[in-house]
Design a protein around this motif. Structure first.
Motif, PDB file in Angstrom:
ATOM      1  N   HIS A 212       0.846  -1.193   0.000  1.00 19.65           N
ATOM      2  CA  HIS A 212       0.000   0.000   0.000  1.00 19.65           C
ATOM      3  C   HIS A 212       0.890   1.254   0.000  1.00 19.65           C
ATOM      4  O   HIS A 212       1.759   1.408   0.854  1.00 19.65           O
ATOM      5  CB  HIS A 212      -0.882  -0.036   1.253  1.00 19.65           C
ATOM      6  CG  HIS A 212      -1.924   1.039   1.307  1.00 19.65           C
ATOM      7  ND1 HIS A 212      -3.112   0.972   0.616  1.00 19.65           N
ATOM      8  CD2 HIS A 212      -1.953   2.219   1.982  1.00 19.65           C
ATOM      9  CE1 HIS A 212      -3.839   2.044   0.869  1.00 19.65           C
ATOM     10  NE2 HIS A 212      -3.158   2.827   1.691  1.00 19.65           N
TER      11      HIS A 212
ATOM     12  N   ASP B  18       0.878   5.323   0.092  1.00 19.19           N
ATOM     13  CA  ASP B  18       0.062   6.481   0.455  1.00 19.19           C
ATOM     14  C   ASP B  18       0.611   7.760  -0.158  1.00 19.19           C
ATOM     15  O   ASP B  18       1.632   8.281   0.293  1.00 19.19           O
ATOM     16  CB  ASP B  18       0.021   6.618   1.981  1.00 19.19           C
ATOM     17  CG  ASP B  18      -0.886   5.585   2.613  1.00 19.19           C
ATOM     18  OD1 ASP B  18      -2.045   5.480   2.184  1.00 19.19           O
ATOM     19  OD2 ASP B  18      -0.419   4.863   3.522  1.00 19.19           O
TER      20      ASP B  18
ATOM     21  N   HIS C  34      -2.872   4.628  -3.001  1.00 24.70           N
ATOM     22  CA  HIS C  34      -3.972   5.376  -2.377  1.00 24.70           C
ATOM     23  C   HIS C  34      -3.680   6.864  -2.563  1.00 24.70           C
ATOM     24  O   HIS C  34      -2.762   7.404  -1.934  1.00 24.70           O
ATOM     25  CB  HIS C  34      -4.013   4.966  -0.888  1.00 24.70           C
ATOM     26  CG  HIS C  34      -5.017   5.712  -0.069  1.00 24.70           C
ATOM     27  ND1 HIS C  34      -5.016   5.658   1.309  1.00 24.70           N
ATOM     28  CD2 HIS C  34      -6.050   6.513  -0.413  1.00 24.70           C
ATOM     29  CE1 HIS C  34      -6.017   6.398   1.772  1.00 24.70           C
ATOM     30  NE2 HIS C  34      -6.647   6.920   0.748  1.00 24.70           N
TER      31      HIS C  34
ATOM     32  N   MET D  69      -4.334  10.420  -1.881  1.00 25.16           N
ATOM     33  CA  MET D  69      -4.957  11.435  -1.011  1.00 25.16           C
ATOM     34  C   MET D  69      -4.595  12.787  -1.622  1.00 25.16           C
ATOM     35  O   MET D  69      -3.753  13.540  -1.111  1.00 25.16           O
ATOM     36  CB  MET D  69      -4.449  11.272   0.421  1.00 25.16           C
ATOM     37  CG  MET D  69      -5.083  10.069   1.109  1.00 25.16           C
ATOM     38  SD  MET D  69      -4.161   9.500   2.526  1.00 25.16           S
ATOM     39  CE  MET D  69      -2.977   8.455   1.710  1.00 25.16           C
TER      40      MET D  69
ATOM     41  N   ASP E  56      -8.362   1.093   6.306  1.00 21.21           N
ATOM     42  CA  ASP E  56      -7.050   1.747   6.364  1.00 21.21           C
ATOM     43  C   ASP E  56      -7.050   2.759   7.503  1.00 21.21           C
ATOM     44  O   ASP E  56      -7.827   3.717   7.482  1.00 21.21           O
ATOM     45  CB  ASP E  56      -6.819   2.442   5.007  1.00 21.21           C
ATOM     46  CG  ASP E  56      -5.463   3.105   4.892  1.00 21.21           C
ATOM     47  OD1 ASP E  56      -4.633   2.951   5.794  1.00 21.21           O
ATOM     48  OD2 ASP E  56      -5.252   3.772   3.857  1.00 21.21           O
TER      49      ASP E  56
HETATM   50 ZN    ZN Z   1      -3.706   4.560   2.802  1.00 20.47          ZN
END
Ligand code: ZN
Ligand code: DX5
Length: 221
Positions: free
Chosen positions: A33, A35, A66, A68, A175
């Motif tokens: 994963h 971020d 992911h 953001m 998460d």
């Molecule tokens: Zn995340």
């Protein structure tokens, strides 16, 4: 039920990221994963496509990216080229979510939709069929090592209900604050993909023991 454990490299040691990725692979992690934070959608800044590209060289595990990031559409191609296998965007960050999901799919990448803790499950109603994964944030995004927000359990169950009602095969990922203490409750609520940073990379007995601990709780060998 098949489950996925995805260590978040936000908690890795960046002096030896390649080594940490290898350790994840050897310990039996399923996905990595990644971020990505833009300093606008969330108050923190992390990494861009260059780091994703480096991760791709260092591991053969799927890269679960992911985003953001506010209005991420213009960055999707770069992340796809860098080797992202999955790109998850936030409903709160996309004015044209449908178009963004289509764009991700057209790049040959699996699209995911993420919801902040305060965002209701109903936001998924029109678009859940277009996603390969739904990511329920169980902390406010931006930082690793925060405490799990228990009220998100109800939303996880609600989304599991949606997935079952529509006969979908969508992954339901959680998460934030996922640890040996909170894993069984998110699993019982219906999650099947588990992201963890702090609980895996900073486990007192090491990463391999931490992943094994997770598998034991999930009832796997
Ligand atoms: Zn995340
Ligand atoms: C939070 C990130 C998470 C974070 C989870 O904004 O999206 O992936 O790394 O970290 P832990 O497991 O430490 O809460």
């Amino acid at each position: 039920m098949k489950t996925v454990i995805a260590p978040s490299i936000l908690s890795a040691n960046f002096e030896q990221l390649g080594k940490d990725l290898q350790a994840c692979e050897q310990a039996g992690a399923d996905w990595i994963h990644v971020d990505v934070m833009d300093g606008h959608f969330v108050p923190n800044i992390t990494f861009g496509p260059l780091i994703v590209e480096a991760c791709k060289r260092a591991t053969s595990l799927p890269l679960d990216v992911h985003l953001m990031v506010n209005e991420p559409a213009h960055l999707l191609e770069a992340f796809a080229k860098a080797g992202a296998d999955r790109l998850t965007v936030h409903v709160e960050a996309c004015t044209h979510l449908d178009r963004t999901l289509q764009l991700i799919r057209s790049l040959g990448v699996k699209p995911g939709i993420s919801l902040n803790p305060a965002t209701p499950a109903s936001q998924l109603r029109e678009v859940i069929d277009q996603a390969d994964l739904v990511l329920v944030m169980t902390v406010n995004p931006g930082f690793g090592g925060q405490s799990f927000l228990p009220y998100t359990l109800r939303k996880i169950s609600e989304i599991r209900g949606m997935i079952c009602d529509r006969n979908l095969e969508t992954w339901l990922q959680v998460d934030g604050g996922v640890s040996e203490k909170t894993l069984s409750s998110v699993y019982s609520a219906g999650a099947d993909a588990f992201v963890a940073g702090n609980a895996l990379f900073n486990h007192p007995s090491g990463l391999a023991a931490a992943i094994k601990g997770f598998r034991d709780i999930l009832g796997e060998k």
